[in-house]
Design a protein around this motif. Structure first.
Motif, PDB file in Angstrom:
ATOM      1  N   LYS A 176       0.836 -19.754  -1.695  1.00 11.43           N
ATOM      2  CA  LYS A 176       2.061 -19.028  -2.043  1.00 11.43           C
ATOM      3  C   LYS A 176       2.673 -19.570  -3.337  1.00 11.43           C
ATOM      4  O   LYS A 176       3.212 -18.810  -4.156  1.00 11.43           O
ATOM      5  CB  LYS A 176       3.073 -19.134  -0.903  1.00 11.43           C
ATOM      6  CG  LYS A 176       2.612 -18.496   0.406  1.00 11.43           C
ATOM      7  CD  LYS A 176       2.453 -16.994   0.247  1.00 11.43           C
ATOM      8  CE  LYS A 176       2.098 -16.348   1.580  1.00 11.43           C
ATOM      9  NZ  LYS A 176       1.887 -14.875   1.425  1.00 11.43           N
ATOM     10  N   PHE A 177       2.583 -20.885  -3.505  1.00 16.66           N
ATOM     11  CA  PHE A 177       3.115 -21.516  -4.710  1.00 16.66           C
ATOM     12  C   PHE A 177       2.389 -21.005  -5.955  1.00 16.66           C
ATOM     13  O   PHE A 177       3.010 -20.684  -6.969  1.00 16.66           O
ATOM     14  CB  PHE A 177       2.972 -23.037  -4.593  1.00 16.66           C
ATOM     15  CG  PHE A 177       3.545 -23.807  -5.755  1.00 16.66           C
ATOM     16  CD1 PHE A 177       4.855 -24.254  -5.731  1.00 16.66           C
ATOM     17  CD2 PHE A 177       2.763 -24.092  -6.875  1.00 16.66           C
ATOM     18  CE1 PHE A 177       5.394 -24.963  -6.802  1.00 16.66           C
ATOM     19  CE2 PHE A 177       3.288 -24.799  -7.947  1.00 16.66           C
ATOM     20  CZ  PHE A 177       4.602 -25.248  -7.910  1.00 16.66           C
ATOM     21  N   GLU A 178       1.074 -20.908  -5.860  1.00 16.58           N
ATOM     22  CA  GLU A 178       0.286 -20.434  -7.006  1.00 16.58           C
ATOM     23  C   GLU A 178       0.563 -18.960  -7.289  1.00 16.58           C
ATOM     24  O   GLU A 178       0.581 -18.544  -8.453  1.00 16.58           O
ATOM     25  CB  GLU A 178      -1.200 -20.659  -6.739  1.00 16.58           C
ATOM     26  CG  GLU A 178      -1.615 -22.131  -6.718  1.00 16.58           C
ATOM     27  CD  GLU A 178      -1.263 -22.864  -8.007  1.00 16.58           C
ATOM     28  OE1 GLU A 178      -1.308 -22.246  -9.087  1.00 16.58           O
ATOM     29  OE2 GLU A 178      -0.913 -24.055  -7.928  1.00 16.58           O
ATOM     30  N   GLU A 179       0.771 -18.179  -6.246  1.00 20.89           N
ATOM     31  CA  GLU A 179       1.123 -16.763  -6.445  1.00 20.89           C
ATOM     32  C   GLU A 179       2.426 -16.658  -7.218  1.00 20.89           C
ATOM     33  O   GLU A 179       2.550 -15.855  -8.155  1.00 20.89           O
ATOM     34  CB  GLU A 179       1.252 -16.051  -5.090  1.00 20.89           C
ATOM     35  CG  GLU A 179      -0.068 -15.813  -4.382  1.00 20.89           C
ATOM     36  CD  GLU A 179       0.120 -15.168  -3.023  1.00 20.89           C
ATOM     37  OE1 GLU A 179       1.285 -14.840  -2.670  1.00 20.89           O
ATOM     38  OE2 GLU A 179      -0.877 -14.996  -2.295  1.00 20.89           O
ATOM     39  N   TRP A 180       3.414 -17.460  -6.813  1.00 19.81           N
ATOM     40  CA  TRP A 180       4.702 -17.464  -7.530  1.00 19.81           C
ATOM     41  C   TRP A 180       4.520 -17.933  -8.966  1.00 19.81           C
ATOM     42  O   TRP A 180       5.058 -17.329  -9.902  1.00 19.81           O
ATOM     43  CB  TRP A 180       5.695 -18.375  -6.808  1.00 19.81           C
ATOM     44  CG  TRP A 180       6.833 -18.774  -7.695  1.00 19.81           C
ATOM     45  CD1 TRP A 180       7.884 -17.990  -8.077  1.00 19.81           C
ATOM     46  CD2 TRP A 180       7.007 -20.033  -8.354  1.00 19.81           C
ATOM     47  NE1 TRP A 180       8.711 -18.695  -8.936  1.00 19.81           N
ATOM     48  CE2 TRP A 180       8.190 -19.946  -9.117  1.00 19.81           C
ATOM     49  CE3 TRP A 180       6.269 -21.225  -8.358  1.00 19.81           C
ATOM     50  CZ2 TRP A 180       8.661 -21.001  -9.875  1.00 19.81           C
ATOM     51  CZ3 TRP A 180       6.736 -22.286  -9.122  1.00 19.81           C
ATOM     52  CH2 TRP A 180       7.921 -22.158  -9.866  1.00 19.81           C
TER      53      TRP A 180
END
Length: 255
Positions: A176-180
């Motif tokens: 999720k962090f990388e998506e953000w």
């Protein structure tokens, strides 16, 4: 050779969690995400320091270029903090199951918000000719928010590390962090704030640990080094790093 202290003041850089691990210790997802966030925040801090240190020495013929360089700091921070509040923080709250877990971070954004807005207004007033550039005035404005901003950027790293206490609930946090992070990057102006970020990342920081960061696709790196660098080369001469991420021997305006 550039000195390590070129742009590590007056607002100190952040030590990445990954650099503090023992040699045999592998970083977990929280170390990796917190360290990536620290690298982004260090871009901001190097840029802020480079502006603060050069502001009093800008020659009249360089004012417009320096102001454009300085405007990129605001543009990057605006995208970064909006992305946190709109996407990343709600994701953390949802995954952890703890309502209000990121409220303190949002409140910190509010503490330096008006100072940052004053900074942006002054820069654009000077660019439009409505106000006259003064290095001392610019630094006085930075003094109203700089230390609060630097403290926030540092404290947020610990906040990410502390997410480990939620155990299995955070299993997909790195994803999720990388998506953000990817969405955040896509919202940056390529010839402006994105390029500014590249030239405020010292690849030799922490003994070259971040030599391969940011993990940008090769075409993006090519565009930054060989296209957008030349489009606004008069802006980037104020940056602390060259187009290959090497810390310069000295800052342009203080040479």
């Amino acid at each position: 050779m550039a000195t390590k202290s070129l742009v590590d003041h007056p607002f100190p850089l952040i030590t990445t969690p990954t650099s503090q691990l023992r040699n045999e210790e592998e970083p977990n997802q929280f170390h990796r995400c917190a360290s990536e966030m620290a690298c982004v925040h260090n871009m901001v801090l190097r840029g802020l320091n480079s502006i603060y240190l050069q502001a009093p020495y800008i020659k009249p013929e360089d004012e417009k270029s320096f102001l454009q360089y300085s405007a990129c700091l605001y543009d990057l921070l605006h995208v970064h903090h909006k992305g946190e509040e709109d996407i990343l923080f709600p994701v953390i709250e949802q995954m952890s199951g703890k309502k209000g877990i990121m409220d303190q971070n949002i409140q910190q954004h509010g503490i330096f918000h008006e100072g940052l807005e004053s900074y942006n207004r002054y820069i654009h007033a000077c660019l439009s000719g409505k106000d006259k550039y003064s290095g001392s005035k610019l630094n006085t404005i930075i003094d109203t928010f700089g230390h609060e901003l630097a403290n926030h950027l540092t404290q947020e790293i610990a906040t990410i590390l502390d997410l480990a206490e939620f155990g299995d609930k955070m299993d997909k946090f790195e994803e999720k962090f990388e998506e953000w992070s990817n969405k955040d990057t896509a919202n940056l102006s390529v010839p402006g704030a994105l390029t500014w970020g590249f030239f405020n990342h010292d690849k030799q920081y922490e003994e070259g640990l971040w030599q391969s960061w940011p993990p940008a696709p090769a075409p993006v790196v090519f565009i930054v080094r060989w296209i957008t660098y030349w489009i606004h080369s008069d802006w980037w001469r104020f940056a602390p790093c060259d187009r290959y991420g090497r810390l310069k021997e000295r800052l342009y305006a203080t040479a």
